[in-house]
Design a protein around this motif. Sequence first.
Motif, PDB file in Angstrom:
ATOM      1  N   SER A   1     -35.772 -20.852   4.695  1.00  0.00           N
ATOM      2  CA  SER A   1     -36.987 -21.578   5.052  1.00  0.00           C
ATOM      3  C   SER A   1     -37.474 -21.185   6.444  1.00  0.00           C
TER       4      SER A   1
ATOM      5  N   THR B   1     -35.623 -19.729  10.084  1.00  0.00           N
ATOM      6  CA  THR B   1     -36.075 -18.733  11.056  1.00  0.00           C
ATOM      7  C   THR B   1     -35.946 -19.264  12.477  1.00  0.00           C
TER       8      THR B   1
ATOM      9  N   GLN C   1     -33.774 -19.261  -4.163  1.00  0.00           N
ATOM     10  CA  GLN C   1     -34.490 -19.905  -3.057  1.00  0.00           C
ATOM     11  C   GLN C   1     -34.080 -19.246  -1.756  1.00  0.00           C
ATOM     12  N   GLY C   2     -35.049 -18.658  -1.064  1.00  0.00           N
ATOM     13  CA  GLY C   2     -34.771 -17.957   0.178  1.00  0.00           C
ATOM     14  C   GLY C   2     -34.742 -18.885   1.370  1.00  0.00           C
TER      15      GLY C   2
ATOM     16  N   ILE D   1     -29.669 -20.552   1.350  1.00  0.00           N
ATOM     17  CA  ILE D   1     -30.196 -19.823   0.203  1.00  0.00           C
ATOM     18  C   ILE D   1     -29.467 -20.252  -1.063  1.00  0.00           C
TER      19      ILE D   1
ATOM     20  N   ASP E   1     -30.438 -27.838   5.217  1.00  0.00           N
ATOM     21  CA  ASP E   1     -31.339 -27.059   6.058  1.00  0.00           C
ATOM     22  C   ASP E   1     -31.406 -27.586   7.480  1.00  0.00           C
TER      23      ASP E   1
ATOM     24  N   GLU F   1     -37.440 -12.634   5.396  1.00  0.00           N
ATOM     25  CA  GLU F   1     -38.289 -12.293   4.257  1.00  0.00           C
ATOM     26  C   GLU F   1     -37.490 -11.628   3.145  1.00  0.00           C
ATOM     27  N   GLU F   2     -36.478 -10.857   3.518  1.00  0.00           N
ATOM     28  CA  GLU F   2     -35.668 -10.172   2.512  1.00  0.00           C
ATOM     29  C   GLU F   2     -34.889 -11.181   1.665  1.00  0.00           C
ATOM     30  N   THR F   3     -34.506 -12.318   2.264  1.00  0.00           N
ATOM     31  CA  THR F   3     -33.823 -13.342   1.463  1.00  0.00           C
ATOM     32  C   THR F   3     -34.761 -13.954   0.430  1.00  0.00           C
ATOM     33  N   ARG F   4     -36.064 -13.873   0.669  1.00  0.00           N
ATOM     34  CA  ARG F   4     -37.040 -14.443  -0.258  1.00  0.00           C
ATOM     35  C   ARG F   4     -37.466 -13.443  -1.333  1.00  0.00           C
ATOM     36  N   ARG F   5     -37.264 -12.165  -1.035  1.00  0.00           N
ATOM     37  CA  ARG F   5     -37.692 -11.119  -1.973  1.00  0.00           C
ATOM     38  C   ARG F   5     -36.602 -10.678  -2.927  1.00  0.00           C
TER      39      ARG F   5
END
Length: 315
Positions: free
Chosen positions: A244, A248, A241-242, A284, A165, A231-235
């Motif tokens: 962080s 962003t 794991q989306g 991700i 990351d 947010e789409e990577t988290r949904r």
Amino acid sequence: MEPNNTRPIQAILQQVQKAVVGKDEVLLQVLLAILARGHVLLEDIPGVGKTTMALAFSKALGLKYQRVQFTPDVMPSDITGFSLYNREKGCMEYQPGAVLCNLFLADELNRASSRTQSALLEAMEEGQVTVDGVTHPVPKPFFVIATQNPTGASGTQLLPDSQLDRFAMRLSIGYPSREQEARMVRQRQGGNPLDQVRRVLERAELEALCDQVQQVYLCDEVLDYILSLVEETRRDPRVLQGASPRATLSLVAVSRAMAFVQGRDYVIPEDVSAVFRPVIGHRILLRVPTGGVQQSRGDLLGEILGRVKAPRLRP
């Protein structure tokens, strides 16, 4: 932004291209990370020009360069430095480690122990190292280009998520085409192409360019677009794991750099979509499907780009 502001960018790339043949897109992406004050992870097989590329950038940008070949016996103190007793002065003196430079090449990072890998984290994130309770700043500017062999290669281990990351972008150079390889061979008949690379900027000038990149305007519509993509990577149910919040920030910074090299002082959605995959892909984790073939990260991120509507900016 004045069009003349793009001239240093073109001059830098022209110098690096003297040593690295046919990889213009990768060179641009590395320069984007440098302008965004980010670090780069190159995942590739040995021998495709990773070290040559790092050396070429250090020469073109006038940067102090250090390289460490990471092996299982490399110690954290080799990276951060150590304290040594000075008998004449009667005190402990700090001996700088390899990371005290402007451009640090961590070659085959995933062959080293976890402790040695983590020795880089403080320098990458905070621009300093701490030895025996004393903090020592790294020189400015400071960038890390780390290489890792493909997962599963002999003697390698996975980098921890916390370290992945810290890298603004993960890139791959890849094999050259037949024509590019022939050109590379002919180039070297006249000597080492690195000898032809000339300094374009002083360190202070590079710092000034990085400061200008940070001032590139990001409107609310484009910020909302970036947040929607993250947010789409988290949904997405296929993602374990989306991305962080640090991802962003990296996406914003590299998008600003993309706008800057295009000669603009404002970010447009196309800047974001152009750098979305190399900035987000390594951050991700995908779920292992029960039966069937796992989708690649690149394809999944391409789907996300396709379904998140980009804003239309008013002229």
